[in-house]
Design a protein around this motif. Structure first.
Motif, PDB file in Angstrom:
ATOM      1  N   LYS A 215      -0.039  -6.155   1.900  1.00 21.20           N
ATOM      2  CA  LYS A 215      -0.033  -6.193   0.435  1.00 21.20           C
ATOM      3  C   LYS A 215      -1.448  -6.077  -0.110  1.00 21.20           C
ATOM      4  O   LYS A 215      -2.416  -6.439   0.569  1.00 21.20           O
ATOM      5  CB  LYS A 215       0.578  -7.511  -0.029  1.00 21.20           C
ATOM      6  CG  LYS A 215       2.074  -7.566   0.252  1.00 21.20           C
ATOM      7  CD  LYS A 215       2.762  -8.652  -0.547  1.00 21.20           C
ATOM      8  CE  LYS A 215       2.286 -10.010  -0.122  1.00 21.20           C
ATOM      9  NZ  LYS A 215       2.987 -11.154  -0.541  1.00 21.20           N
TER      10      LYS A 215
ATOM     11  N   GLN B  25     -13.712 -12.244  11.003  1.00 20.64           N
ATOM     12  CA  GLN B  25     -12.294 -12.562  10.842  1.00 20.64           C
ATOM     13  C   GLN B  25     -11.996 -13.978  11.320  1.00 20.64           C
ATOM     14  O   GLN B  25     -12.445 -14.378  12.377  1.00 20.64           O
ATOM     15  CB  GLN B  25     -11.448 -11.583  11.684  1.00 20.64           C
ATOM     16  CG  GLN B  25     -11.579 -10.142  11.264  1.00 20.64           C
ATOM     17  CD  GLN B  25     -10.601  -9.775  10.164  1.00 20.64           C
ATOM     18  OE1 GLN B  25      -9.638 -10.486   9.920  1.00 20.64           O
ATOM     19  NE2 GLN B  25     -10.839  -8.660   9.499  1.00 20.64           N
TER      20      GLN B  25
ATOM     21  N   PHE C 177       0.827  -1.208   0.000  1.00 24.65           N
ATOM     22  CA  PHE C 177       0.000   0.000   0.000  1.00 24.65           C
ATOM     23  C   PHE C 177       0.863   1.261   0.000  1.00 24.65           C
ATOM     24  O   PHE C 177       0.485   2.275  -0.566  1.00 24.65           O
ATOM     25  CB  PHE C 177      -0.953  -0.006   1.196  1.00 24.65           C
ATOM     26  CG  PHE C 177      -2.123  -0.910   0.992  1.00 24.65           C
ATOM     27  CD1 PHE C 177      -3.203  -0.512   0.219  1.00 24.65           C
ATOM     28  CD2 PHE C 177      -2.135  -2.186   1.530  1.00 24.65           C
ATOM     29  CE1 PHE C 177      -4.282  -1.347  -0.008  1.00 24.65           C
ATOM     30  CE2 PHE C 177      -3.208  -3.038   1.315  1.00 24.65           C
ATOM     31  CZ  PHE C 177      -4.278  -2.624   0.548  1.00 24.65           C
TER      32      PHE C 177
ATOM     33  N   GLN D  45     -21.311  -3.219   7.592  1.00 24.50           N
ATOM     34  CA  GLN D  45     -19.927  -3.675   7.540  1.00 24.50           C
ATOM     35  C   GLN D  45     -19.042  -2.799   6.646  1.00 24.50           C
ATOM     36  O   GLN D  45     -17.909  -2.474   6.997  1.00 24.50           O
ATOM     37  CB  GLN D  45     -19.948  -5.084   6.993  1.00 24.50           C
ATOM     38  CG  GLN D  45     -18.675  -5.811   7.183  1.00 24.50           C
ATOM     39  CD  GLN D  45     -18.909  -7.246   6.770  1.00 24.50           C
ATOM     40  OE1 GLN D  45     -19.576  -7.991   7.470  1.00 24.50           O
ATOM     41  NE2 GLN D  45     -18.421  -7.600   5.614  1.00 24.50           N
TER      42      GLN D  45
ATOM     43  N   GLN E 278     -16.148 -11.791  -5.310  1.00 22.84           N
ATOM     44  CA  GLN E 278     -17.003 -12.177  -4.196  1.00 22.84           C
ATOM     45  C   GLN E 278     -16.531 -11.545  -2.904  1.00 22.84           C
ATOM     46  O   GLN E 278     -15.407 -11.054  -2.811  1.00 22.84           O
ATOM     47  CB  GLN E 278     -16.968 -13.687  -4.041  1.00 22.84           C
ATOM     48  CG  GLN E 278     -17.521 -14.382  -5.261  1.00 22.84           C
ATOM     49  CD  GLN E 278     -17.381 -15.881  -5.192  1.00 22.84           C
ATOM     50  OE1 GLN E 278     -16.564 -16.403  -4.450  1.00 22.84           O
ATOM     51  NE2 GLN E 278     -18.170 -16.563  -5.979  1.00 22.84           N
ATOM     52  N   THR E 279     -17.428 -11.620  -1.923  1.00 24.76           N
ATOM     53  CA  THR E 279     -17.057 -11.188  -0.573  1.00 24.76           C
ATOM     54  C   THR E 279     -15.871 -12.028  -0.112  1.00 24.76           C
ATOM     55  O   THR E 279     -15.813 -13.220  -0.390  1.00 24.76           O
ATOM     56  CB  THR E 279     -18.259 -11.408   0.364  1.00 24.76           C
ATOM     57  OG1 THR E 279     -19.296 -10.560  -0.075  1.00 24.76           O
ATOM     58  CG2 THR E 279     -17.914 -11.067   1.791  1.00 24.76           C
TER      59      THR E 279
ATOM     60  N   TYR F  75      -3.155  -4.608   6.989  1.00 20.09           N
ATOM     61  CA  TYR F  75      -3.030  -4.816   5.543  1.00 20.09           C
ATOM     62  C   TYR F  75      -1.591  -4.484   5.141  1.00 20.09           C
ATOM     63  O   TYR F  75      -1.111  -3.388   5.406  1.00 20.09           O
ATOM     64  CB  TYR F  75      -3.936  -3.872   4.748  1.00 20.09           C
ATOM     65  CG  TYR F  75      -5.426  -4.034   4.948  1.00 20.09           C
ATOM     66  CD1 TYR F  75      -5.951  -4.882   5.912  1.00 20.09           C
ATOM     67  CD2 TYR F  75      -6.314  -3.313   4.151  1.00 20.09           C
ATOM     68  CE1 TYR F  75      -7.323  -5.010   6.081  1.00 20.09           C
ATOM     69  CE2 TYR F  75      -7.684  -3.439   4.315  1.00 20.09           C
ATOM     70  CZ  TYR F  75      -8.183  -4.283   5.284  1.00 20.09           C
ATOM     71  OH  TYR F  75      -9.533  -4.397   5.447  1.00 20.09           O
TER      72      TYR F  75
ATOM     73  N   ASP G 194     -18.747 -10.456   7.529  1.00 18.73           N
ATOM     74  CA  ASP G 194     -17.298 -10.662   7.548  1.00 18.73           C
ATOM     75  C   ASP G 194     -16.872 -10.944   8.978  1.00 18.73           C
ATOM     76  O   ASP G 194     -16.927 -10.086   9.836  1.00 18.73           O
ATOM     77  CB  ASP G 194     -16.582  -9.423   7.013  1.00 18.73           C
ATOM     78  CG  ASP G 194     -15.085  -9.611   7.062  1.00 18.73           C
ATOM     79  OD1 ASP G 194     -14.632 -10.760   6.928  1.00 18.73           O
ATOM     80  OD2 ASP G 194     -14.378  -8.609   7.251  1.00 18.73           O
TER      81      ASP G 194
HETATM   82  P1  AMP Z   1     -14.115  -7.919   1.716  1.00 19.23           P
HETATM   83  O1  AMP Z   1     -14.026  -8.796   0.495  1.00 19.23           O
HETATM   84  O2  AMP Z   1     -14.027  -6.483   1.384  1.00 19.23           O
HETATM   85  O3  AMP Z   1     -15.312  -8.273   2.540  1.00 19.23           O
HETATM   86  O4  AMP Z   1     -12.808  -8.203   2.627  1.00 19.23           O
HETATM   87  C1  AMP Z   1     -12.569  -9.450   3.226  1.00 19.23           C
HETATM   88  C2  AMP Z   1     -11.611  -9.368   4.405  1.00 19.23           C
HETATM   89  O5  AMP Z   1     -10.275  -9.115   3.964  1.00 19.23           O
HETATM   90  C3  AMP Z   1     -11.926  -8.249   5.392  1.00 19.23           C
HETATM   91  O6  AMP Z   1     -11.749  -8.763   6.698  1.00 19.23           O
HETATM   92  C4  AMP Z   1     -10.884  -7.190   5.115  1.00 19.23           C
HETATM   93  O7  AMP Z   1     -10.615  -6.427   6.271  1.00 19.23           O
HETATM   94  C5  AMP Z   1      -9.703  -8.032   4.713  1.00 19.23           C
HETATM   95  N1  AMP Z   1      -8.767  -7.348   3.789  1.00 19.23           N
HETATM   96  C6  AMP Z   1      -9.091  -6.547   2.754  1.00 19.23           C
HETATM   97  N2  AMP Z   1      -7.990  -6.128   2.112  1.00 19.23           N
HETATM   98  C7  AMP Z   1      -6.928  -6.695   2.740  1.00 19.23           C
HETATM   99  C8  AMP Z   1      -5.507  -6.650   2.539  1.00 19.23           C
HETATM  100  N3  AMP Z   1      -4.971  -5.951   1.554  1.00 19.23           N
HETATM  101  N4  AMP Z   1      -4.746  -7.357   3.387  1.00 19.23           N
HETATM  102  C9  AMP Z   1      -5.297  -8.085   4.390  1.00 19.23           C
HETATM  103  N5  AMP Z   1      -6.625  -8.177   4.634  1.00 19.23           N
HETATM  104  C10 AMP Z   1      -7.434  -7.492   3.817  1.00 19.23           C
END
Ligand code: AMP
Length: 431
Positions: A23, A311, A3, A89, A46-47, A21, A309
């Protein structure tokens, strides 16, 4: 790709570092450069792929680059999502990404009071996340103006169409007087989706990513053949024996969810509910308790759990098989995220064998069956035999999520199959 190398403002980079985050995920690597240049985006993702950051970070960055004073009733960026949970979310994620800026984010959705939302909207917000129905209510009451929107996102657009929001989506477009940058994200594609996209997007950059890139080989799948009436006992037994600590359980009906939570509690297993009849605040509380580990099980219906979501969720149980094979893919997408190990466990009664076959066809693999002693279903073999020969069963195999997309279903199946390949560590058994 890091980033820090993306030229994001230091406030954003700092927040992302705190989120852990490092990468960019594949969808972020593909979408962010185009989105930052202002291009419209049409993305199949997808999610669980990191799509929220993929669309929201470029918006946040562009807003920071062009600061404006917040006008009353005004909104700079609008993000539409099909369900309350998903909207909450997304807003929560954006609040985290913007915590070191003075941008204002708000979420508005049904099930909560109009009046507090009204006050928030009146002061103006930079980024508004909304479900279509509630947004239109506020638009009709002139609580918010969409006239000057600079950024518009349709998240899970396929699901919005499935839920019948097309009129609301078009109405939103009709309220906009500007030429906003528009980004459309969906897990699947269909004729209706493509028609909408070609109507409203201008020379969109098309992006497709497989979930496999972020979660390859992290989910193992297993099926327990069992009679419907023994499923509850089987669930308690597996949770206890295998010492599962955090289990998201999918059922098809609210009544099943209510009943199951009661029964689990009788077995001494703390369980919470997430379904559409529950007030928004109760659903939120249930989710928090589940996330914090205060409840070991969350029992959810499809729509309520869409986009959730959580974790590092280790176990997803299909207590009932979903009505549509494609929903299996959505459900198991809750586990095995961000490279962590996940388990998808399905309880399959005789009557659900056909859905199981469809799931296996969709993902292109046969799922390992485990027969637990004492839970053998009665007459299963005879039923499966009948299913493989009777025309009536075969007729049902062409089902899709969306009746308007019959012709494109094979294309969609290929895409879903690609999406799950690699992610699914599936043991192949000979029949
Ligand atoms: P989403 O598809 O937006 O629902 O994201 C899925 C999960 O991945 C969420 O818990 C985000 O916080 C996490 N996430 C999104 N981008 C990154 C990244 N670059 N590195 C690590 N985790 C990430």
């Amino acid at each position: 790709m890091s980033f820090a190398s993306q030229n994001f403002s230091p406030e954003i980079v700092r927040a992302l570092t705190e989120c852990g985050y490092e990468k960019l995920t594949p969808i972020q690597a593909q979408a962010i450069p185009h989105a930052r240049r202002g291009s419209d985006i049409l993305a199949n993702a997808q999610t669980g792929t990191g799509k929220t950051a993929a669309f929201s970070l470029p918006i946040i960055q562009q807003i920071l680059e062009k600061p404006k004073s917040r006008g009353r009733f005004n909104v700079r960026a609008l993000i539409l999502a099909p369900t309350r949970e998903l909207a909450a979310q997304i807003a929560q994620n954006i609040a985290e990404y913007t915590k070191y800026t003075d941008l204002k984010t708000a979420a508005i959705y049904g099930g909560t009071k109009m009046s507090s939302q009204e006050r928030t909207l009146e002061k103006g917000v930079d980024i508004l996340v909304a479900t279509p129905g509630r947004l239109i209510e506020h638009v009709d009451l002139k609580n918010v103006s969409l006239a000057n929107i600079e950024f518009l996102v349709f998240d899970e657009a396929d699901r919005m169409l499935d839920m019948g929001f097309i009129t609301d989506m078009r109405k939103v477009m009709g309220e906009v007087n500007t030429n906003p940058q528009i980004m459309m994200f969906s897990a699947t594609s269909s004729k209706q989706m493509n028609a909408l996209a070609s109507d409203i997007l201008r020379k969109p950059k098309r992006i497709m990513v497989d979930r496999e890139n972020t979660t390859a080989d992290t989910v193992s799948h297993v099926v327990y053949p069992v009679d419907q009436e023994r499923k509850r006992e089987l669930l308690s037994e597996l949770i206890g024996k295998k010492n599962w600590k955090q289990v998201l359980v999918f059922v098809n009906y609210k009544e099943t969810a209510n009943e199951l939570v009661k029964e689990l509690k009788k077995d001494g297993i703390k369980a919470v509910l997430c379904h559409g009849d529950k007030a928004q605040s109760a659903r939120r509380r249930a989710l928090d308790e589940f996330k914090e580990g205060k409840a070991r099980v969350m029992v959810a219906t499809e729509v309520a759990a869409r986009g959730l979501d959580i974790q590092a969720l280790p176990h997803v149980v299909n207590f009932d098989m979903p009505f549509l094979a494609e929903d299996y893919v959505h459900r198991i997408g809750r586990t095995g995220r961000a490279g962590l190990k996940g388990h998808a466990i399905s309880f399959v009664s005789k009557e659900e064998e056909l859905t199981l076959v469809q799931v296996e066809q969709l993902i292109g693999q046969r799922i390992h069956r485990v027969q637990l002693l004492g839970y053998e279903p009665a007459n299963r073999d005879a039923f499966v035999q009948k299913m493989n020969t009777k025309a009536a069963f075969k007729d049902r195999k062409g089902r899709t999520n969306n009746p308007t997309e019959q012709q494109s279903s094979s294309e969609r199946r290929v895409r879903l199959r690609q999406a799950i390949k690699g992610k699914a560590k599936i043991t192949t058994l000979k029949k």
